[in-house]
Design a protein around this motif. Structure first.
Motif, PDB file in Angstrom:
ATOM      1  N   ARG A 156       0.889  -1.053   0.001  1.00  0.00           N
ATOM      2  CA  ARG A 156      -0.038   0.018  -0.185  1.00  0.00           C
ATOM      3  C   ARG A 156       0.830   1.196   0.040  1.00  0.00           C
ATOM      4  O   ARG A 156       0.662   2.256  -0.500  1.00  0.00           O
ATOM      5  CB  ARG A 156      -0.949  -0.017   1.323  1.00  0.00           C
ATOM      6  N   ALA A 157       1.885   1.168   0.954  1.00  0.00           N
ATOM      7  CA  ALA A 157       2.641   2.213   0.772  1.00  0.00           C
ATOM      8  C   ALA A 157       3.455   2.601  -0.568  1.00  0.00           C
ATOM      9  O   ALA A 157       3.842   3.715  -0.946  1.00  0.00           O
ATOM     10  CB  ALA A 157       4.025   2.076   1.722  1.00  0.00           C
ATOM     11  N   LYS A 158       3.773   1.522  -1.313  1.00  0.00           N
ATOM     12  CA  LYS A 158       4.270   1.720  -2.727  1.00  0.00           C
ATOM     13  C   LYS A 158       3.489   2.411  -3.489  1.00  0.00           C
ATOM     14  O   LYS A 158       3.646   3.225  -4.278  1.00  0.00           O
ATOM     15  CB  LYS A 158       4.811   0.272  -3.094  1.00  0.00           C
ATOM     16  N   THR A 159       2.295   1.581  -3.512  1.00  0.00           N
ATOM     17  CA  THR A 159       1.136   2.455  -4.453  1.00  0.00           C
ATOM     18  C   THR A 159       0.932   3.606  -4.125  1.00  0.00           C
ATOM     19  O   THR A 159       0.572   4.566  -4.919  1.00  0.00           O
ATOM     20  CB  THR A 159      -0.199   1.434  -4.175  1.00  0.00           C
ATOM     21  N   THR A 160       0.923   4.178  -2.824  1.00  0.00           N
ATOM     22  CA  THR A 160       0.570   5.475  -2.463  1.00  0.00           C
ATOM     23  C   THR A 160       1.609   6.470  -2.887  1.00  0.00           C
ATOM     24  O   THR A 160       1.595   7.716  -3.354  1.00  0.00           O
ATOM     25  CB  THR A 160       0.601   5.619  -0.880  1.00  0.00           C
ATOM     26  N   ALA A 161       2.922   5.989  -2.863  1.00  0.00           N
ATOM     27  CA  ALA A 161       4.125   6.788  -3.002  1.00  0.00           C
ATOM     28  C   ALA A 161       4.017   6.743  -4.633  1.00  0.00           C
ATOM     29  O   ALA A 161       4.094   7.987  -5.197  1.00  0.00           O
ATOM     30  CB  ALA A 161       5.281   6.001  -2.788  1.00  0.00           C
ATOM     31  N   GLU A 162       3.686   5.645  -5.339  1.00  0.00           N
ATOM     32  CA  GLU A 162       3.657   5.950  -6.995  1.00  0.00           C
ATOM     33  C   GLU A 162       2.554   6.802  -7.083  1.00  0.00           C
ATOM     34  O   GLU A 162       2.800   7.810  -8.175  1.00  0.00           O
ATOM     35  CB  GLU A 162       3.388   4.202  -7.394  1.00  0.00           C
ATOM     36  N   ALA A 163       1.547   6.704  -6.437  1.00  0.00           N
ATOM     37  CA  ALA A 163       0.291   7.821  -7.115  1.00  0.00           C
ATOM     38  C   ALA A 163       0.755   9.051  -6.832  1.00  0.00           C
ATOM     39  O   ALA A 163       0.531  10.071  -7.407  1.00  0.00           O
ATOM     40  CB  ALA A 163      -1.026   7.235  -6.067  1.00  0.00           C
ATOM     41  N   ALA A 164       1.601   9.308  -5.495  1.00  0.00           N
ATOM     42  CA  ALA A 164       1.884  10.773  -5.585  1.00  0.00           C
ATOM     43  C   ALA A 164       2.913  11.320  -6.384  1.00  0.00           C
ATOM     44  O   ALA A 164       3.049  12.491  -6.836  1.00  0.00           O
ATOM     45  CB  ALA A 164       2.448  10.906  -3.853  1.00  0.00           C
ATOM     46  N   GLN A 165       4.034  10.245  -6.705  1.00  0.00           N
ATOM     47  CA  GLN A 165       4.787  10.586  -7.837  1.00  0.00           C
ATOM     48  C   GLN A 165       4.082  10.929  -9.000  1.00  0.00           C
ATOM     49  O   GLN A 165       4.537  11.910  -9.784  1.00  0.00           O
ATOM     50  CB  GLN A 165       5.736   9.469  -7.984  1.00  0.00           C
ATOM     51  N   GLN A 166       3.027  10.341  -9.301  1.00  0.00           N
ATOM     52  CA  GLN A 166       2.172  10.537 -10.504  1.00  0.00           C
ATOM     53  C   GLN A 166       1.549  11.819 -10.483  1.00  0.00           C
ATOM     54  O   GLN A 166       1.729  12.517 -11.627  1.00  0.00           O
ATOM     55  CB  GLN A 166       1.345   9.486 -10.750  1.00  0.00           C
ATOM     56  N   VAL A 167       1.241  12.256  -9.307  1.00  0.00           N
ATOM     57  CA  VAL A 167       0.426  13.330  -8.858  1.00  0.00           C
ATOM     58  C   VAL A 167       1.493  14.652  -9.270  1.00  0.00           C
ATOM     59  O   VAL A 167       1.190  15.732  -9.852  1.00  0.00           O
ATOM     60  CB  VAL A 167      -0.121  13.586  -7.815  1.00  0.00           C
ATOM     61  N   ALA A 168       2.679  14.421  -8.864  1.00  0.00           N
ATOM     62  CA  ALA A 168       3.593  15.479  -9.013  1.00  0.00           C
ATOM     63  C   ALA A 168       4.160  15.721 -10.361  1.00  0.00           C
ATOM     64  O   ALA A 168       4.449  16.709 -11.090  1.00  0.00           O
ATOM     65  CB  ALA A 168       4.878  15.048  -8.146  1.00  0.00           C
ATOM     66  N   LYS A 169       4.156  14.529 -11.076  1.00  0.00           N
ATOM     67  CA  LYS A 169       4.721  14.437 -12.646  1.00  0.00           C
ATOM     68  C   LYS A 169       3.481  15.354 -13.285  1.00  0.00           C
ATOM     69  O   LYS A 169       3.837  16.107 -14.202  1.00  0.00           O
ATOM     70  CB  LYS A 169       4.643  13.208 -12.976  1.00  0.00           C
ATOM     71  N   ASP A 170       2.292  15.140 -12.938  1.00  0.00           N
ATOM     72  CA  ASP A 170       1.165  15.686 -13.766  1.00  0.00           C
ATOM     73  C   ASP A 170       1.059  16.967 -13.419  1.00  0.00           C
ATOM     74  O   ASP A 170       0.878  17.841 -14.298  1.00  0.00           O
ATOM     75  CB  ASP A 170      -0.342  15.065 -13.263  1.00  0.00           C
ATOM     76  N   LYS A 171       1.347  17.447 -12.203  1.00  0.00           N
ATOM     77  CA  LYS A 171       1.372  18.889 -11.761  1.00  0.00           C
ATOM     78  C   LYS A 171       2.602  19.664 -12.637  1.00  0.00           C
ATOM     79  O   LYS A 171       2.438  20.806 -13.235  1.00  0.00           O
ATOM     80  CB  LYS A 171       1.626  19.070 -10.475  1.00  0.00           C
ATOM     81  N   ALA A 172       3.712  18.900 -12.666  1.00  0.00           N
ATOM     82  CA  ALA A 172       5.010  19.326 -13.146  1.00  0.00           C
ATOM     83  C   ALA A 172       4.730  19.429 -14.838  1.00  0.00           C
ATOM     84  O   ALA A 172       5.098  20.519 -15.728  1.00  0.00           O
ATOM     85  CB  ALA A 172       6.126  18.555 -13.056  1.00  0.00           C
ATOM     86  N   MET A 173       4.085  18.679 -15.589  1.00  0.00           N
ATOM     87  CA  MET A 173       3.639  18.410 -16.844  1.00  0.00           C
ATOM     88  C   MET A 173       2.695  19.709 -17.112  1.00  0.00           C
ATOM     89  O   MET A 173       2.709  20.630 -18.106  1.00  0.00           O
ATOM     90  CB  MET A 173       3.275  17.110 -17.177  1.00  0.00           C
ATOM     91  N   GLN A 174       1.664  20.151 -16.158  1.00  0.00           N
ATOM     92  CA  GLN A 174       0.681  20.963 -16.545  1.00  0.00           C
ATOM     93  C   GLN A 174       1.312  22.439 -16.184  1.00  0.00           C
ATOM     94  O   GLN A 174       1.081  23.479 -17.150  1.00  0.00           O
ATOM     95  CB  GLN A 174      -0.289  20.824 -15.359  1.00  0.00           C
ATOM     96  N   SER A 175       2.296  22.444 -15.341  1.00  0.00           N
ATOM     97  CA  SER A 175       3.062  23.739 -15.200  1.00  0.00           C
ATOM     98  C   SER A 175       3.992  24.193 -16.592  1.00  0.00           C
ATOM     99  O   SER A 175       3.898  25.138 -16.981  1.00  0.00           O
ATOM    100  CB  SER A 175       3.900  23.658 -14.000  1.00  0.00           C
TER     101      SER A 175
END
Length: 203
Positions: A156-175
């Motif tokens: 679960r921790a890995k899944t949460t971390a991967e989700a957080a990383q994806q959100v960060a990537k999406d935000k960076a891409m949107q920026s």
């Protein structure tokens, strides 16, 4: 040169096959580097007095098996094999601080009693618990279920971390997209300004 170890078991007493088991992955081992003392028997005999020196040692233990311990001077191969622990040691970290992973004592699912019991057996991180060998679990009532809890928690921790990383990537891409859109608008304004200037000259 003939050495004898003043700290830990003699080298000749250690069975090298102990850590050739395919299921004893390096990531699940409890490994610490520390400063030990080596007695130089040959130099001591020649000098007629004790000749000893400080030397870097490594202690390698299979979690859950206190009879499966290597304790000897650290070789270059050991330092390459366990780079994180060695870097922590060189940075001044004490043995307890050389752990890699989530400490059991910091894990909400483990009680104080469980932490003490598992630490006594060299199981000090959630990762080590999740990788605990079946033969070790069979000797510790309740360990098999606790191992599965640890594996599920890490998943679960890995899944949460991967989700957080994806959100960060999406935000960076949107920026980045916003920056590019802004640059395009500025270029369009500049082109329009140049076009108007050319038209004014032509008139």
């Amino acid at each position: 040169m003939d050495y004898s170890i003043a700290h830990g078991a003699p080298l000749e007493a250690i069975d090298p096959r102990l850590f050739q088991k395919p299921d004893a992955g390096d990531e699940s081992l409890f490994v610490v580097f520390y400063m030990g003392v080596v007695v130089d028997q040959q130099a001591s005999t020649s000098a007629g007095r004790l000749i000893a020196r400080d030397e870097e040692f490594v202690r390698i233990m299979t979690p859950g098996d206190r009879n499966n311990i290597i304790d000897r001077p650290a070789s270059d191969q050991d330092k390459r094999r366990f780079p994180k622990q060695y870097e922590q040691f060189k940075a001044g970290a004490k043995e307890e601080e050389q752990l890699v992973g989530t400490r059991l004592r910091d894990w909400p699912a483990a009680s104080r009693g469980q932490v003490l019991e598992y630490e006594y057996l060299g199981i000090k991180t959630v990762e080590q618990l999740a990788d605990l060998r079946d033969d070790v679990c069979s000797r510790m009532p309740g360990s098999r279920d606790f191992k599965e809890i640890a594996k599920a928690w890490l998943g679960r921790a890995k899944t949460t971390a991967e989700a957080a990383q994806q959100v960060a990537k999406d935000k960076a891409m949107q920026s980045r997209i916003s920056e590019l859109e802004g640059a395009i608008r500025e270029q369009a304004k500049l082109i329009e300004k140049l076009r108007n200037a050319e038209q004014a000259k032509a008139a």
